[in-house]
Motif scaffolding. Structure first.
Motif, mmCIF file in Angstrom:
data_model
loop_
_atom_site.group_PDB
_atom_site.id
_atom_site.type_symbol
_atom_site.label_atom_id
_atom_site.label_comp_id
_atom_site.label_asym_id
_atom_site.label_seq_id
_atom_site.Cartn_x
_atom_site.Cartn_y
_atom_site.Cartn_z
ATOM 1 N N LEU A 454 0.834 -1.207 0.000
ATOM 2 C CA LEU A 454 0.000 0.000 0.000
ATOM 3 C C LEU A 454 0.869 1.258 0.000
ATOM 4 O O LEU A 454 0.567 2.242 -0.693
ATOM 5 N N LEU A 455 1.954 1.209 0.773
ATOM 6 C CA LEU A 455 2.862 2.358 0.823
ATOM 7 C C LEU A 455 3.450 2.624 -0.558
ATOM 8 O O LEU A 455 3.568 3.790 -0.987
ATOM 9 N N GLU A 456 3.791 1.580 -1.249
ATOM 10 C CA GLU A 456 4.315 1.732 -2.610
ATOM 11 C C GLU A 456 3.256 2.338 -3.532
ATOM 12 O O GLU A 456 3.555 3.203 -4.357
ATOM 13 N N GLU A 457 1.999 1.895 -3.362
ATOM 14 C CA GLU A 457 0.906 2.430 -4.184
ATOM 15 C C GLU A 457 0.714 3.926 -3.932
ATOM 16 O O GLU A 457 0.571 4.720 -4.874
ATOM 17 N N PHE A 458 0.712 4.325 -2.678
ATOM 18 C CA PHE A 458 0.544 5.744 -2.340
ATOM 19 C C PHE A 458 1.707 6.565 -2.895
ATOM 20 O O PHE A 458 1.504 7.688 -3.383
ATOM 21 N N ASN A 459 2.899 6.005 -2.840
ATOM 22 C CA ASN A 459 4.073 6.732 -3.328
ATOM 23 C C ASN A 459 4.042 6.861 -4.851
ATOM 24 O O ASN A 459 4.410 7.902 -5.398
ATOM 25 N N LEU A 460 3.597 5.823 -5.528
ATOM 26 C CA LEU A 460 3.500 5.878 -6.989
ATOM 27 C C LEU A 460 2.495 6.939 -7.435
ATOM 28 O O LEU A 460 2.685 7.584 -8.467
ATOM 29 N N LYS A 461 1.430 7.120 -6.658
ATOM 30 C CA LYS A 461 0.417 8.131 -6.998
ATOM 31 C C LYS A 461 0.799 9.519 -6.497
ATOM 32 O O LYS A 461 0.020 10.458 -6.603
ATOM 33 N N GLN A 462 2.020 9.637 -5.927
ATOM 34 C CA GLN A 462 2.567 10.908 -5.465
ATOM 35 C C GLN A 462 1.687 11.572 -4.411
ATOM 36 O O GLN A 462 1.564 12.790 -4.346
ATOM 37 N N SER A 463 1.049 10.741 -3.602
ATOM 38 C CA SER A 463 0.211 11.269 -2.534
ATOM 39 C C SER A 463 1.069 11.796 -1.391
ATOM 40 O O SER A 463 2.224 11.415 -1.221
ATOM 41 N N PHE A 464 0.454 12.681 -0.613
ATOM 42 C CA PHE A 464 1.047 13.108 0.648
ATOM 43 C C PHE A 464 0.444 12.240 1.750
ATOM 44 O O PHE A 464 -0.751 11.934 1.719
ATOM 45 N N ALA A 465 1.269 11.872 2.719
ATOM 46 C CA ALA A 465 0.757 10.983 3.760
ATOM 47 C C ALA A 465 1.539 11.157 5.053
ATOM 48 O O ALA A 465 2.729 11.486 5.041
ATOM 49 N N LEU A 466 0.847 10.914 6.138
ATOM 50 C CA LEU A 466 1.453 10.862 7.472
ATOM 51 C C LEU A 466 1.016 9.533 8.071
ATOM 52 O O LEU A 466 -0.177 9.304 8.279
ATOM 53 N N ILE A 467 1.984 8.647 8.297
ATOM 54 C CA ILE A 467 1.672 7.259 8.667
ATOM 55 C C ILE A 467 2.465 6.886 9.913
ATOM 56 O O ILE A 467 3.662 7.180 10.005
ATOM 57 N N THR A 468 1.799 6.240 10.869
ATOM 58 C CA THR A 468 2.501 5.731 12.053
ATOM 59 C C THR A 468 2.559 4.210 11.982
ATOM 60 O O THR A 468 1.626 3.555 11.511
ATOM 61 N N THR A 469 3.681 3.646 12.442
ATOM 62 C CA THR A 469 3.847 2.192 12.354
ATOM 63 C C THR A 469 4.929 1.728 13.321
ATOM 64 O O THR A 469 5.704 2.536 13.846
ATOM 65 N N HIS A 470 4.952 0.395 13.525
ATOM 66 C CA HIS A 470 6.030 -0.243 14.282
ATOM 67 C C HIS A 470 6.819 -1.213 13.401
ATOM 68 O O HIS A 470 7.796 -1.800 13.856
ATOM 69 N N TYR A 471 6.399 -1.400 12.146
ATOM 70 C CA TYR A 471 6.978 -2.434 11.295
ATOM 71 C C TYR A 471 8.349 -2.025 10.765
ATOM 72 O O TYR A 471 8.515 -0.935 10.183
ATOM 73 N N ARG A 472 9.321 -2.928 10.913
ATOM 74 C CA ARG A 472 10.678 -2.658 10.462
ATOM 75 C C ARG A 472 10.769 -2.612 8.939
ATOM 76 O O ARG A 472 11.553 -1.845 8.373
ATOM 77 N N ASN A 473 9.996 -3.454 8.262
ATOM 78 C CA ASN A 473 10.095 -3.478 6.805
ATOM 79 C C ASN A 473 9.652 -2.153 6.200
ATOM 80 O O ASN A 473 10.163 -1.710 5.174
ATOM 81 N N LEU A 474 8.701 -1.486 6.850
ATOM 82 C CA LEU A 474 8.252 -0.187 6.348
ATOM 83 C C LEU A 474 9.328 0.880 6.570
ATOM 84 O O LEU A 474 9.550 1.743 5.718
ATOM 85 N N LYS A 475 10.000 0.812 7.731
ATOM 86 C CA LYS A 475 11.095 1.761 7.991
ATOM 87 C C LYS A 475 12.205 1.578 6.956
ATOM 88 O O LYS A 475 12.756 2.553 6.441
ATOM 89 N N GLN A 476 12.511 0.322 6.664
ATOM 90 C CA GLN A 476 13.552 0.030 5.677
ATOM 91 C C GLN A 476 13.133 0.510 4.292
ATOM 92 O O GLN A 476 13.936 1.091 3.552
ATOM 93 N N TYR A 477 11.861 0.301 3.946
ATOM 94 C CA TYR A 477 11.347 0.744 2.646
ATOM 95 C C TYR A 477 11.457 2.263 2.520
ATOM 96 O O TYR A 477 11.843 2.790 1.475
ATOM 97 N N ALA A 478 11.122 2.968 3.607
ATOM 98 C CA ALA A 478 11.167 4.431 3.578
ATOM 99 C C ALA A 478 12.582 4.941 3.375
ATOM 100 O O ALA A 478 12.805 5.937 2.671
ATOM 101 N N SER A 479 13.558 4.257 3.956
ATOM 102 C CA SER A 479 14.945 4.714 3.838
ATOM 103 C C SER A 479 15.527 4.455 2.460
ATOM 104 O O SER A 479 16.544 5.038 2.101
ATOM 105 N N GLU A 480 14.885 3.584 1.673
ATOM 106 C CA GLU A 480 15.432 3.191 0.372
ATOM 107 C C GLU A 480 14.703 3.803 -0.807
ATOM 108 O O GLU A 480 15.125 3.617 -1.956
#
Length: 847
Positions: A454-480
């Motif tokens: 879903l994060l990839e989908e939102f990013n592809l559509k160039q949306s603005f977002a504020l998201i809270t999470t505890h998942y490590r894979n999402l943190k890693q995705y954001a850094s890359e």
């Protein structure tokens, strides 16, 4: 005008704006104002939002100036006015004063805002309140109608006697009959008292609107009349004498006639009001608009809200943003609110992924963001720092809290997925998406994978977002991935408490083990959990926290230095301005002194000539000569005294010296600036040949380090990993290295030819090297020599971080070491150890 799209249907309840509406309605003074607050809607039209904000800004200016805005506390007459549309209907008499008050209030409002009709447009002067004046339509001023109603009413708001000849006649006759009744009652009561039929202190009174006399029951037959009542004790009966009955009946007939005449007058007045009903409705609507605007203004002033710089495109840059509802709650508990700095900017930071401990403020940050953005697009100032800025979004969507439904057969995670389905439809480059606990509620591996997709989908559509999470894979995705940045809610590991501060740039840790320990879980359980998680993961969280701590430390240092420099510049500017004024005044004084000196010189010459002439004329008589000499001597003494009063020579020298110091400082500062500019624009090697491209394995040199040579091992973005002498590897910026054109013939700091003996020696040093040097108790000179040898050895063994223990004491040893370290080019930075591990008594050095 386009309405802002929101999701879900209970959006205002989710973000807390329903409570803001209630607070605004409490600040209104009329039903019309409350209706306008209920009708408030957020917009996505830039011009409309700017117009709304301009109105509030003008009202805030009026409030801050202390001007008394016209009172808008009016009774709502819209329903009574709507009821008089049919012919033959009328407004009740008690409504008329309120109608006049409304008309007068509108007149006062127009005058207060400086309304002059068409003159506002024709006059060259710019109106003081243009945005508010734009709300005032023509045709709402009805002074003739107000005067007509005023002519019918007395000072008590009742129809006057002279409203019509018939009414005046009726009331005159009734007054005459009432006076006769009063006289008759007094006469009859006096007779009853004298005959003993009534008590001595008896007085005429009323029962059911009838004038009666209190009579002793035994004598009630002695006064012909109608008995209307008796006292509770039975000792008094109330009798209406027969002589009064006829007169009282006539009064009642006149009352009915008066009522008929008043209704006739009111119907005639309604016929005059009826053509103005549309204008009166518009007038009450205008009162509601201004009442609502004033409520928003008072709310904004209470919250110390400001109007940020508003841009047309989606964008958020808030400094010290404060949640208004949370602020009120904490203030009632005598606690302080921690403001939030937030930034969502295209193209690299459109999506902010916030992680951190539970109860650390992630959800508050999310709610603050969406509530303030919604308020801004409502046309309301928001509680942020004046340096903040924001843009306009076409859609706001939030997923927060538990939306499970038994009726709709939805679990917590099912409802979350339903929301995500809508989010995928809403997502666009103009939409702002807010998601709390992204992917939670199901198996972590699967939930994390879906959340990442879903994060990839939102990013592809160039949306603005504020998201809270505890998942490590999402943190890693954001850094890359570009467009997404990590953020962390900070946590004080020492005090074991959240700081409620948002730090953007690195992910946060959940601190689950620490929070579990604080919650009182058994130590055995905590140890088992730590073992299952693994030391590597725990250490990673620790390092992330240390990086965040260091970043905060240096940010505070940088901010403190910036403030000090700014303050110093201001003081220097004030001082130079004062010196400039003093220098100007000194020149004026000198000019005046020169003019005075010239005048004295001329006068002295004239005196001397006159004295000589007088001596010659009197043939050098002794007495006359003596008198002339005395006069000349007195004039010379006065002149000397005047010259003696000018003792400002040294002051002038002081001013010149101070002025010269400031001029020299300015010149030095300008020379440094020019030198820095030339350094940036000049190539390191001004040769005609273009630099050779860098390749893996090529020989390189570092011009800024006396031509140290090495081998390029790897390129990582704007950084390069190089090998120096075959024994040490280091990272360096690409712009600081150059490819060598030929084998260097000069003396290199680290020779490429290293014997096996030296290699073995360095290996031995590595095994025995300690990352800590203790110089406590040494003299400064000995300590500096030991530090220099130690740092050289640290470089040889490729150690990048060491600790120097110097203690606190008088601070002299620490100061000497701190002055020495910046003189060495291989020092990256140095700083105090954490207060928990020694603080200012230990200096951390990074090489």
């Amino acid at each position: 005008m386009a309405r802002l799209k929101t999701y879900p249907s209970a959006f205002e309840n989710k973000v807390g704006f329903d409570q803001v509406r209630d607070l605004l309605k409490c600040k209104t003074h009329s039903t019309m104002g409350r209706d306008e607050i209920d009708a408030l809607q957020a917009d996505d039209d830039y011009a409309e939002i700017q117009q709304r904000l301009s109105r509030i800004q003008e009202l805030m200016g009026i409030m801050q100036e202390g001007r008394d805005f016209p009172s808008l506390s009016l009774e709502d007459l819209r329903h009574p006015l709507d009821a008089i549309h049919p012919m033959g209907t009328y407004l009740e008499e008690d409504r008329l004063p309120h109608l006049v008050q409304a008309i007068r209030t509108i007149e006062h409002l127009y005058r207060f805002l400086g309304y002059e009709g068409a003159n506002n447009l024709n006059s060259g002067e710019k109106p003081r309140y243009p945005a508010l004046l734009a709300l005032l339509p023509e045709g709402l001023l009805l002074p003739q109608l107000a005067r007509r109603i005023d002519a019918l009413l007395d000072r008590f708001g009742k129809i006057q006697d002279h409203a019509s000849p018939e009414l005046q006649s009726i009331r005159s006759e009734r007054s005459s009959i009432e006076r006769n009744i009063t006289r008759q009652m007094r006469t009859l009561l006096a007779r009853a008292v004298s005959e003993g039929w009534a008590e001595e202190d008896a007085r005429p009174t009323l029962r059911d609107g009838h004038p009666v006399i209190p009579v002793i029951p035994g004598y009630k037959r002695n006064i012909p009349g109608i008995i209307h009542d008796e006292s509770s004790s039975g000792k008094t009966v109330f009798v209406e004498p027969m002589e009064i009955v006829v007169s009282n009946n006539r009064v009642r007939e006149l009352d009915a006639a008066e009522r008929r005449e008043i209704i006739r007058i009111l119907i005639a007045l309604a016929d005059e009001i009826r053509p103005h009903i549309p204008a009166l409705f518009a007038m009450y609507h205008l009162v509601g608009i201004f009442d609502a605007l004033l409520a928003i203004t008072h709310f904004s002033l209470e919250e110390k809200a400001v109007i940020p710089l508003v841009k047309k495109h989606p964008y958020i840059h808030w400094v010290e943003a404060r949640h208004p509802l949370l602020r009120r709650t904490l203030e009632a508990e005598k606690r302080a609110l921690v403001p939030i700095d937030l930034r969502l900017t295209p193209p690299n930071a459109r999506i902010l992924l916030i992680s951190g401990p539970n109860a650390g403020g992630k959800s508050v940050c999310l709610k603050t963001c969406v509530l303030l953005q919604y308020m801004l697009q409502m046309g309301m100032p928001i509680p942020v720092h004046p340096d903040s800025s924001a843009g306009i979004f076409s859609a706001l969507a939030i997923n927060i809290g538990d939306d499970q439904s038994i009726e709709d057969d939805l679990s917590t995670y099912s409802s979350h997925l339903v929301s995500m389905r809508h989010f995928c439809k809403i997502a666009s480059k103009d939409a702002l998406l807010l998601i709390d606990e992204f992917g939670a509620g199901t198996e972590p591996e699967v939930g994390g994978a879906i959340a990442e997709a879903l994060l990839e989908e939102f990013n592809l559509k160039q949306s603005f977002a504020l998201i809270t999470t505890h998942y490590r894979n999402l943190k890693q995705y954001a850094s890359e991935h570009q467009g997404i940045v990590n953020g962390a809610m900070l946590y004080d590991r020492g005090a074991m408490r959240p700081l409620f501060k948002l730090s953007i740039g690195q992910p946060g840790s959940s601190f689950a083990i620490e929070i579990a320990k604080k919650s009182g879980l058994p130590q055995r359980v905590l140890e088992t959990a730590s073992r299952l998680v693994g030391q590597e993961m725990l250490e990673a969280d620790k390092y992330v926290q240390e990086i965040a701590r260091d970043k905060r430390y240096w940010e505070k240092k940088r901010e403190a230095i910036r403030k000090q420099e700014k303050q110093l510049e201001e003081e220097i500017e004030k001082y130079s301005l004062a010196l400039s004024k003093l220098r100007g005044s000194r020149e004026a004084v000198l000019k005046q002194a020169k003019e005075e000196a010239q005048r004295l010189l001329k006068e002295s010459n004239a005196r001397i000539e006159r004295t000589i002439r007088e001596i010659k004329e009197h043939n050098a008589e002794r007495a006359k000569t003596l008198q002339a000499r005395q006069e000349l001597q007195q004039f010379a003494t006065e002149s000397a005294l005047m010259e003696g009063t000018d003792k400002t020579g040294s002051d002038h020298d002081t001013i010149d010296r101070e002025w010269q110091k400031i001029e020299n400082r300015r010149k030095r500062k300008e020379e440094k600036r020019l030198k820095a500019t030339q350094t940036e624009t000049t190539e390191p090697h001004a040769t005609e040949d273009r630099p050779l491209p860098l390749e893996i394995g090529c020989r390189i040199t570092i011009p800024s380090q006396n031509g140290i040579e090495g081998t390029l091992l790897e390129i990582r973005g704007q950084q390069a990993l190089i090998s120096l002498g075959g024994t040490m590897q280091t990272m360096i910026a690409l712009k600081k290295i150059e490819r060598t054109r030929e084998k260097s013939s000069g003396v290199s700091a680290l020779s490429e030819k290293v014997s096996s003996n030296i290699t073995e020696l360095i290996h031995e040093k590595k095994t025995k090297f300690r990352e800590e040097l203790d110089v406590r108790g040494m003299r400064a000179l000995d300590a500096l020599q030991a530090v220099e040898y130690y740092l050289d050895e640290a470089i040889q063994v490729s150690c990048h971080r060491v600790r120097i223990l110097h203690g606190t004491g008088t601070g002299a040893l620490r100061q000497s070491i701190r002055q020495f370290l910046p003189t060495r080019p291989y020092i990256l930075r140095f700083y105090d150890e954490d207060v928990r591990f020694g603080g200012a008594g230990i200096t951390i050095v990074e090489l």
